[in-house]
Write a protein that holds these residues in place. Structure first.
Motif, short mmCIF file in Angstrom:
data_model
loop_
_atom_site.label_atom_id
_atom_site.label_comp_id
_atom_site.label_asym_id
_atom_site.label_seq_id
_atom_site.Cartn_x
_atom_site.Cartn_y
_atom_site.Cartn_z
N LEU A 121 0.86 -1.33 -0.05
CA LEU A 121 -0.32 0.17 -0.09
C LEU A 121 1.06 1.09 0.20
O LEU A 121 0.07 2.43 -0.40
CB LEU A 121 -0.93 0.22 1.08
CG LEU A 121 -1.84 -1.10 1.59
CD1 LEU A 121 -2.99 -1.07 2.39
CD2 LEU A 121 -3.19 -1.28 0.25
N ASN A 122 2.09 1.27 0.17
CA ASN A 122 2.80 2.18 0.34
C ASN A 122 2.46 2.78 1.57
O ASN A 122 3.09 4.51 1.33
CB ASN A 122 3.90 2.90 -1.07
CG ASN A 122 4.73 3.66 -0.78
OD1 ASN A 122 5.62 4.02 -0.13
ND2 ASN A 122 5.10 4.28 -2.22
N ARG A 123 1.92 3.08 2.31
CA ARG A 123 1.61 3.90 3.27
C ARG A 123 1.67 3.67 4.47
O ARG A 123 2.20 5.31 5.54
CB ARG A 123 -0.12 3.73 3.14
CG ARG A 123 -0.45 3.90 2.16
CD ARG A 123 -2.51 4.23 2.43
NE ARG A 123 -2.89 3.08 2.71
CZ ARG A 123 -4.34 2.91 3.04
NH1 ARG A 123 -4.82 3.60 2.23
NH2 ARG A 123 -4.48 1.46 2.66
N TYR A 124 2.55 2.31 4.60
CA TYR A 124 2.64 2.29 6.69
C TYR A 124 4.36 2.32 6.75
O TYR A 124 4.96 1.19 5.38
CB TYR A 124 1.86 1.30 6.92
CG TYR A 124 0.39 1.32 7.18
CD1 TYR A 124 -0.56 2.24 7.05
CD2 TYR A 124 -0.25 1.01 5.97
CE1 TYR A 124 -1.84 2.34 7.47
CE2 TYR A 124 -1.71 0.53 5.49
CZ TYR A 124 -2.31 1.85 6.46
OH TYR A 124 -3.68 2.51 6.52
N PRO A 125 5.08 2.17 7.53
CA PRO A 125 6.05 2.11 7.21
C PRO A 125 6.16 0.39 7.95
O PRO A 125 5.47 0.00 8.15
CB PRO A 125 6.49 2.41 8.54
CG PRO A 125 5.63 3.32 9.44
CD PRO A 125 4.51 3.27 8.69
N PRO A 126 7.22 -0.16 7.17
CA PRO A 126 7.70 -1.68 7.94
C PRO A 126 8.10 -1.82 9.34
O PRO A 126 8.57 -1.14 9.38
CB PRO A 126 8.69 -2.01 7.05
CG PRO A 126 9.63 -0.51 6.54
CD PRO A 126 8.86 -0.03 6.97
N HIS A 127 7.21 -3.04 8.92
CA HIS A 127 7.55 -3.92 10.55
C HIS A 127 8.56 -4.04 10.89
O HIS A 127 8.94 -5.58 10.90
CB HIS A 127 6.37 -4.75 11.08
CG HIS A 127 4.55 -3.93 10.60
ND1 HIS A 127 4.28 -3.35 11.82
CD2 HIS A 127 4.39 -4.34 9.83
CE1 HIS A 127 3.11 -3.22 11.03
NE2 HIS A 127 2.99 -3.91 10.42
N MET A 128 9.59 -3.17 10.96
CA MET A 128 10.71 -3.86 11.14
C MET A 128 11.41 -4.84 12.09
O MET A 128 12.37 -5.61 12.06
CB MET A 128 11.81 -2.49 10.91
CG MET A 128 12.37 -1.64 9.55
SD MET A 128 12.65 -2.62 8.16
CE MET A 128 14.41 -2.99 8.17
N GLU A 129 10.41 -4.96 12.70
CA GLU A 129 11.32 -5.57 13.57
C GLU A 129 10.67 -7.05 13.59
O GLU A 129 11.70 -8.34 13.53
CB GLU A 129 10.63 -5.34 15.21
CG GLU A 129 11.04 -6.25 16.67
CD GLU A 129 10.10 -5.47 17.36
OE1 GLU A 129 10.57 -5.91 18.98
OE2 GLU A 129 9.79 -4.21 18.14
N ILE A 130 9.68 -7.18 13.03
CA ILE A 130 9.36 -8.75 12.77
C ILE A 130 10.58 -8.88 11.05
O ILE A 130 10.72 -9.95 11.46
CB ILE A 130 7.67 -8.32 12.41
CG1 ILE A 130 7.04 -8.12 12.69
CG2 ILE A 130 7.12 -9.37 11.49
CD1 ILE A 130 5.41 -8.21 13.01
N VAL A 131 10.35 -7.93 10.01
CA VAL A 131 11.37 -8.07 9.08
C VAL A 131 12.90 -9.04 10.07
O VAL A 131 12.73 -9.83 9.20
CB VAL A 131 11.41 -6.72 8.31
CG1 VAL A 131 12.68 -6.57 7.21
CG2 VAL A 131 10.07 -6.49 7.74
N ASN A 132 13.18 -8.07 10.49
CA ASN A 132 14.83 -8.42 11.04
C ASN A 132 14.58 -9.52 12.13
O ASN A 132 15.24 -10.64 11.86
CB ASN A 132 15.24 -7.45 12.69
CG ASN A 132 15.52 -6.42 11.87
OD1 ASN A 132 15.70 -6.77 10.22
ND2 ASN A 132 15.56 -5.33 12.39
N ALA A 133 13.56 -10.17 12.44
CA ALA A 133 13.32 -11.77 13.01
C ALA A 133 13.13 -12.18 11.76
O ALA A 133 13.65 -13.46 11.62
CB ALA A 133 11.82 -11.47 14.21
N LEU A 134 12.10 -11.76 10.91
CA LEU A 134 12.07 -13.47 9.53
C LEU A 134 13.37 -13.49 9.11
O LEU A 134 13.76 -14.64 8.64
CB LEU A 134 11.18 -12.87 8.78
CG LEU A 134 9.61 -12.12 9.48
CD1 LEU A 134 8.19 -12.15 8.15
CD2 LEU A 134 8.65 -14.47 9.31
N LEU A 135 14.17 -12.47 8.92
CA LEU A 135 15.83 -12.52 8.29
C LEU A 135 16.45 -13.91 9.08
O LEU A 135 17.36 -13.87 8.73
CB LEU A 135 16.15 -10.99 8.02
CG LEU A 135 14.96 -10.32 6.67
CD1 LEU A 135 15.57 -9.10 6.73
CD2 LEU A 135 15.12 -10.92 5.49
#
Length: 195
Positions: free
Chosen positions: A81-95
């Motif tokens: 949607l390009n409206r919300y910032p990414p959930h970096m905490e979840i992104v980092n955990a997934l990575l």
């Protein structure tokens, strides 16, 4: 056997709960589910065979909701949607739990391509250290490197080249290199940025 079937159903439940947690932006629940064994590469794609009409709809793009699937990493990056910032905490955990950044969506774009296309430099910087496939083309013929160059960030281009991208990965549809060196400077004109 019964035990294997039970394990498979448990994993499906964990993966479904992970997708729900990521969609809700619940980092704590997402990290707990990953620790409990959820697959970091889980997607919201249903495990049902694709029928004839679903395939026809996909070809003609009349109903993207029928086809749209995204991995947990795509959902956490929140780039659709390009409206919300990414959930970096979840992104980092997934990575950290082995999420593959090279999984394409239905437009053959990876999460790195989407991050660069959305001008999300912070997310792109985080993804660059996870071995992107620089030569993969999306449906438009663009590569992750071409999106990197278009972002206008010289530091990102240098990091991409240091991470293994080559100039050969730049050409999506036989475009000349100078095409990618020119980008908008916000004034309606273009400028050439030396690499």
């Amino acid at each position: 056997t019964w035990r294997e079937l039970s394990q498979e159903r448990r994993l499906q439940r964990l993966n479904g709960a992970l997708i729900a947690a990521v969609k809700a932006g619940d980092a704590q629940a997402g990290m707990t589910l990953l620790q409990d064994g959820a697959d970091a590469n889980a997607s919201d794609r249903p495990n049902v065979p694709t029928g004839f009409w679903t395939t026809v709809l996909r070809v003609f793009r009349r109903s993207p909701s029928v086809l749209r699937f995204r991995t947990a990493l795509d959902l956490a990056a929140n780039l659709e949607l390009n409206r919300y910032p990414p959930h970096m905490e979840i992104v980092n955990a997934l990575l950290q739990h082995g999420a593959d950044i090279n999984v394409p969506d239905d437009e053959r774009m990876t999460v790195l391509m989407r991050a660069l296309n959305s001008d999300n430099v912070d997310l792109a910087n985080g993804l660059l250290s996870h071995t992107p496939n620089w030569g993969r083309h999306d449906n438009s013929g663009n590569t992750a490197l071409s999106y990197t160059v278009r972002s206008g960030s010289l530091s990102l281009v240098r990091r991409a080249l240091d991470a293994g991208a080559s100039v050969q990965d730049l050409f999506g549809e036989e475009r000349a290199p100078i095409t990618f060196a020119v980008f908008s400077d916000g004034t309606g004109t273009g400028r050439v940025q030396p690499l």
